[in-house]
Design a protein around this motif. Structure first.
Motif, PDB file in Angstrom:
ATOM      1  N   GLU A  49       0.833  -1.203   0.000  1.00 20.41           N
ATOM      2  CA  GLU A  49       0.000   0.000   0.000  1.00 20.41           C
ATOM      3  C   GLU A  49       0.867   1.252   0.000  1.00 20.41           C
ATOM      4  OE1 GLU A  49      -4.038  -1.238   2.289  1.00 20.41           O
ATOM      5  OE2 GLU A  49      -2.367  -0.665   3.562  1.00 20.41           O
ATOM      6  N   LEU A  50       0.285   2.311  -0.544  1.00 19.84           N
ATOM      7  CA  LEU A  50       0.965   3.606  -0.629  1.00 19.84           C
ATOM      8  C   LEU A  50       0.129   4.673   0.059  1.00 19.84           C
ATOM      9  CD1 LEU A  50       1.822   3.449  -4.442  1.00 19.84           C
ATOM     10  CD2 LEU A  50       3.394   2.973  -2.553  1.00 19.84           C
ATOM     11  N   SER A  51       0.801   5.635   0.655  1.00 17.29           N
ATOM     12  CA  SER A  51       0.078   6.773   1.240  1.00 17.29           C
ATOM     13  C   SER A  51      -0.368   7.693   0.107  1.00 17.29           C
ATOM     14  CB  SER A  51       0.990   7.539   2.198  1.00 17.29           C
ATOM     15  OG  SER A  51       1.996   8.217   1.457  1.00 17.29           O
ATOM     16  N   VAL A  52      -1.252   8.619   0.414  1.00 12.56           N
ATOM     17  CA  VAL A  52      -1.728   9.563  -0.593  1.00 12.56           C
ATOM     18  C   VAL A  52      -0.564  10.400  -1.120  1.00 12.56           C
ATOM     19  CG1 VAL A  52      -2.437  11.393   1.013  1.00 12.56           C
ATOM     20  CG2 VAL A  52      -3.598  11.169  -1.183  1.00 12.56           C
ATOM     21  N   GLY A  53       0.386  10.755  -0.235  1.00 11.60           N
ATOM     22  CA  GLY A  53       1.553  11.518  -0.669  1.00 11.60           C
ATOM     23  C   GLY A  53       2.429  10.729  -1.629  1.00 11.60           C
ATOM     24  N   GLU A  54       2.600   9.432  -1.341  1.00 13.81           N
ATOM     25  CA  GLU A  54       3.394   8.585  -2.241  1.00 13.81           C
ATOM     26  C   GLU A  54       2.717   8.434  -3.599  1.00 13.81           C
ATOM     27  OE1 GLU A  54       5.633   5.469   0.727  1.00 13.81           O
ATOM     28  OE2 GLU A  54       3.443   5.347   0.590  1.00 13.81           O
ATOM     29  N   SER A 107      -9.487   4.001  -1.930  1.00 11.34           N
ATOM     30  CA  SER A 107      -8.494   3.818  -0.880  1.00 11.34           C
ATOM     31  C   SER A 107      -9.192   3.186   0.312  1.00 11.34           C
ATOM     32  CB  SER A 107      -7.885   5.163  -0.486  1.00 11.34           C
ATOM     33  OG  SER A 107      -8.848   5.979   0.148  1.00 11.34           O
ATOM     34  N   ARG A 108      -8.380   2.759   1.245  1.00 12.95           N
ATOM     35  CA  ARG A 108      -8.933   2.335   2.530  1.00 12.95           C
ATOM     36  C   ARG A 108      -8.395   3.300   3.571  1.00 12.95           C
ATOM     37  NH1 ARG A 108      -5.975   0.197   6.414  1.00 12.95           N
ATOM     38  NH2 ARG A 108      -3.857  -0.436   5.921  1.00 12.95           N
ATOM     39  N   ARG A 109      -9.037   3.368   4.703  1.00 14.50           N
ATOM     40  CA  ARG A 109      -8.606   4.260   5.780  1.00 14.50           C
ATOM     41  C   ARG A 109      -7.933   3.436   6.879  1.00 14.50           C
ATOM     42  NH1 ARG A 109      -9.636   9.877   5.307  1.00 14.50           N
ATOM     43  NH2 ARG A 109     -11.009  10.099   3.537  1.00 14.50           N
ATOM     44  N   ARG A 165      -5.473   7.795   4.325  1.00 15.00           N
ATOM     45  CA  ARG A 165      -5.760   7.024   3.121  1.00 15.00           C
ATOM     46  C   ARG A 165      -4.579   6.109   2.788  1.00 15.00           C
ATOM     47  NH1 ARG A 165      -8.480  11.945   1.719  1.00 15.00           N
ATOM     48  NH2 ARG A 165     -10.475  11.556   0.720  1.00 15.00           N
ATOM     49  N   ARG A 166      -4.909   4.899   2.341  1.00 13.26           N
ATOM     50  CA  ARG A 166      -3.914   3.962   1.838  1.00 13.26           C
ATOM     51  C   ARG A 166      -4.448   3.386   0.530  1.00 13.26           C
ATOM     52  NH1 ARG A 166      -1.090   6.299   4.725  1.00 13.26           N
ATOM     53  NH2 ARG A 166       0.041   5.526   6.527  1.00 13.26           N
ATOM     54  N   TYR A 167      -3.578   3.397  -0.486  1.00 12.19           N
ATOM     55  CA  TYR A 167      -3.939   2.919  -1.823  1.00 12.19           C
ATOM     56  C   TYR A 167      -3.132   1.674  -2.153  1.00 12.19           C
ATOM     57  CZ  TYR A 167      -5.883   7.610  -2.485  1.00 12.19           C
ATOM     58  OH  TYR A 167      -6.604   8.779  -2.359  1.00 12.19           O
ATOM     59  N   MET A 168      -3.766   0.729  -2.803  1.00 12.22           N
ATOM     60  CA  MET A 168      -3.044  -0.431  -3.319  1.00 12.22           C
ATOM     61  C   MET A 168      -2.155   0.056  -4.459  1.00 12.22           C
ATOM     62  SD  MET A 168      -4.049  -2.863  -1.378  1.00 12.22           S
ATOM     63  CE  MET A 168      -3.349  -4.272  -2.212  1.00 12.22           C
ATOM     64  N   ARG A 169      -1.015  -0.599  -4.659  1.00 11.55           N
ATOM     65  CA  ARG A 169      -0.069  -0.192  -5.705  1.00 11.55           C
ATOM     66  C   ARG A 169      -0.697  -0.136  -7.097  1.00 11.55           C
ATOM     67  NH1 ARG A 169       5.007   0.691  -5.091  1.00 11.55           N
ATOM     68  NH2 ARG A 169       5.725   0.337  -2.994  1.00 11.55           N
TER      69      ARG A 169
END
Length: 157
Positions: free
Chosen positions: A6-11, A34-36, A42-46
């Motif tokens: 997972e990636l942060s919103v900034g990443e 995203s999931r919280r 927020r966390r996003y899958m790659r």
């Protein structure tokens, strides 16, 4: 060294070249998900990076976000599309893009003679509408619209 799943919103913003606000906008439109975390981050899958790349390319080609969303409707928003899903999307967009290419080519070819003088009154101008005779056919650029409609009917047979 294994990559974090997972990636942060900034990443995601850094990797995609988009502003965080754009990512939030895409998410609000249902284009990405995203999931919280427990801390409400927020966390996003790659896979979202590929999805964002597709969205950006489609937008650049003039495909509206709503059409992109409809195309992605069968694909879960937390992962990148499979090859099969991508091919289905491209089949939908191919006709739209070809119509745009045809319309722009037609416009370019018809405007070429008018660019030199700056007016639409030359006798050989393909856009000339002497005495506004085309007004009876409806609003807008009737010559260009009619040519585009003929091409569309010809392709769809």
């Amino acid at each position: 060294m294994a990559l974090a799943p997972e990636l942060s919103v900034g990443e995601v913003a850094r990797r995609s070249g988009l502003a965080v606000s754009t990512l939030h906008f895409y998410e609000s439109k249902g284009l990405i998900a995203s999931r919280r975390t427990g801390g409400n981050q927020r966390r996003y899958m790659r896979g979202v990076l590929r999805r964002i790349a597709i969205i950006r390319i489609a937008q650049r080609a003039g495909i509206p976000l709503e059409e992109i969303k409809q195309t992605f409707a069968a694909i879960p928003p937390d992962r990148a599309p499979s090859i099969r899903e991508w091919e289905r999307a491209m089949c939908r967009w191919t006709e739209t893009l070809q119509q745009r290419i045809d319309d722009l080519t037609d416009l370019r070819d018809k405007l070429f003679n008018c660019i030199g003088c700056g007016c639409l009154s030359v006798t050989q101008c393909p856009l000339r509408n002497r005495d506004d005779k085309l007004a009876a056919e409806g609003p807008g650029p009737r010559i260009l619209i009619t040519a585009a409609e003929r091409r569309r009917r010809k392709r769809t047979g």
